[in-house]
Design a protein around this motif. Sequence first.
Motif: not given
Length: 605
Positions: A264-286
Motif C-alpha cells: 500500500g501507500v506509506p503511513y506515517r513514513g512507514k510502508p503498509t500492506r493491504v489484505f485482499a481476496w483474489l479469485g478467477l473464474p473458469p476460462a478457456a486457455v488464452g
Amino acid sequence: MVALGLFLCGGAMAAAPEPAAGAARAPGTAPPSEAPAEFCRVRGDAYEAAVDSFGCLTSLRVGGTEFLLARGANPRGIYLYQDGPLRLPDIARPAEDTVRAACERAESVYTFREDGIVWTITNRTQEKLIGLMVFDHGVTAVRNGRGEFEKTPAQFGAPEATWFAGNRRLTVAGGTRIWGPWSDGRQVWQLDIAPEASCTVTITPGEATAAEQEAAAAAAAYVAEPPTDPDGTMWDVEALSRPPVVQPAEGLHEEGVRGIFYEGVPYRGKPTRVFAWLGLPPAAVGEKVPGMVLIHGGGGTAFADWVRLWNRRGYAAIAMDTCGCTSGGTHGSRPRHADAGPSGWGGYQQIDWPRTDQWTYHAVAAVLLAHSLLRSLPEVDPERTGVTGISWGGYLCCIVAGVDHRFRLAAPVYGCGFTNEHAFAGSVNGLGEERAARWMRWWDPSVYLPEAPMPMLWVTGTNDFAYTFNALQKSYRLPKGPRSLAIRLRMGHGQGQGQSPEEIRAFADSILRQGEPLPRVTRQGRNGNRVWTEFESRVPVPRAELNVTRDTGKWQDRHWEALAAEIGPGGRISAELPEGVTVYYLNLFDNRGCVVSTEHVELGP
C-alpha cells in the motif's frame, strides 16, 4: 489475596485548577461545595488504588506509576456524571475486597482482585448516566481494540482500550468512547449507561512488553505536519496505476480464492500492506475475462463470498480490506495486521493529520492499487473492468469513479456525496467551520464525481438510514457519463443486501460482456396529477409501479407505498398521483426482475 487497607483522611484535598481558556470541558467540571476525604486505599500485587468518600476512584498506580488525574476537589479520576458530578456518600465495605458507594441515582461497586478491578455501575434513573475516567499526563499513548497505537489525547470508540505510561499499561474493557483534549490536554474515557441498566467495566493493570513500549513511544513522539491542500491532484494516479508487489497471506484460506497482501501507500513514513481476496473464474486457455473490484462497507472487510459470487458470473474479482485488517472477526471488530494504515470510517478525527495519513486517502489508494493488480493478471482483459462498493464502500466507489478513469463502469450501493447533507452531516459539521470545509474539500465525493466519465448505476432504498434522497440526487446528477437508478422500497442496508442486486450483474454484463442492458429512462414529467416516464428497452418490461410518500421530515422515517402504474404503447408509463403526495418516483421492472427508477420528484405544498 488482595491487601485492602482502610485509612480515613481528616483533611480536605487541594482544589484543582480550572480548565484552560477555550479548552473542551468534560462532564464534572463544577466542583462540589466540599472536598471529599479519602475513604480507603487498596494494595494489590500489581497496583495501588484509592477511593474517596464520594465513591470516586481518585488514584490508580501501576508499579508506582499514576494513571488517573487524582488531584483537586472536583470529582476526578473515575466518577459518575448526570446533570453534574454525582456524589455517592452511602459508602461501605460489604466484603474485604469490595467497596460499594451509592446515592438515589446510582451505585458504584468496586471489586478489587489480584489481577485488577471490576467496576459495576447501576443507573437507578430514567435518564442516561455517564461513567468517566480522566487520565494523568504521564499516560502518553493508547491502543484501541484494533491494535492501533495513538498519541493521547485520542478520539475513537472504545469497547476496549489499553493505556501506556512508561513501562506500565492499563487495559479498560467495557467503555463507549474516548475523547479529548479536555482541560490542559487531558484524555477522557467515557461509558454511557442506559436508564435503569447496569454495566460492568474491567480494569487490568500490567507491565508493557518491549514491543508495546516501542510502539507506544513511537505514537507519543509522533508530531503530525500541519494539514495542507495538495499541490496538484490528491492522488498520484500514475504511480497507483502500476501493479503493486504481492505476497501470499499465510494462514488465511478460503475455498476457490487466494488470500494475498499487496503493497500500500506509506503511513506515517512507514510502508503498509493491504489484505485482499483474489479469485478467477473458469476460462478457456488464452481467454481473457472481465474483472470487478469490490469495496466493502463500514465494519466489514474483504469478503471471499463476494469474490466467489463474481467468479460464478464469469468475472475475475478482487476484494480488499480498506482499514488495515484481515478477513475474519465480527462486524466492526476485525483482526488488524501489523503493517496496517489508518483505520476507518470517514476519518473525521484525522482531519488535522497530514493528508496522506488519513483514511480516505489510504482507502482510495488501496482500491486503485487493487485495480492495477487485477488488470495486470494475464487472465484479465484490462480494458473490461468495473467497480462496485457498498455503504462506505459506495462512498469510496464515488470518489474512485472520478479519480480512476480506467474503469468502464461504477456501481455505488447506498453511498454518495454531499456528506454534510445526509445522516453523517453531524460528523462533518461537528468539526467546526474550517475543519469541516477542509474535510468536504478533500474527502467528499461531490468534489470528484464531476470527473467520472463512465456509466454509473446507483443502487439504494427509499429509507436508507445513512445516504438520503436529497444527497443521493445531487450526487448522481454530477457525473459526465450515463446514469441508471435502481431504488427499491425499503431496501435493507448491509453487505448481503448490497452485493446481491441482479441489477448490478446485468449492468456489468451489458458493458463488459455484451449482455442485454437495463431499460433506459429517456424522459419523465408530470401533467397535473398525471405523472409519466418514457423508456427504451431491449428486454420486455412487464410491470411498473408508482412509489409515493405523503410524509415530510427525515427521509429515513417516511412511509412509502407502491401503487399501480400503466404501461402504454411506445415505451410510456403513467400513473395518477393521489392526494397529499409529497414525493414520488416511478419504477419499471424488466423480465429479469431488474428494477430501473426515475428520479424522485418533490412536490410543493
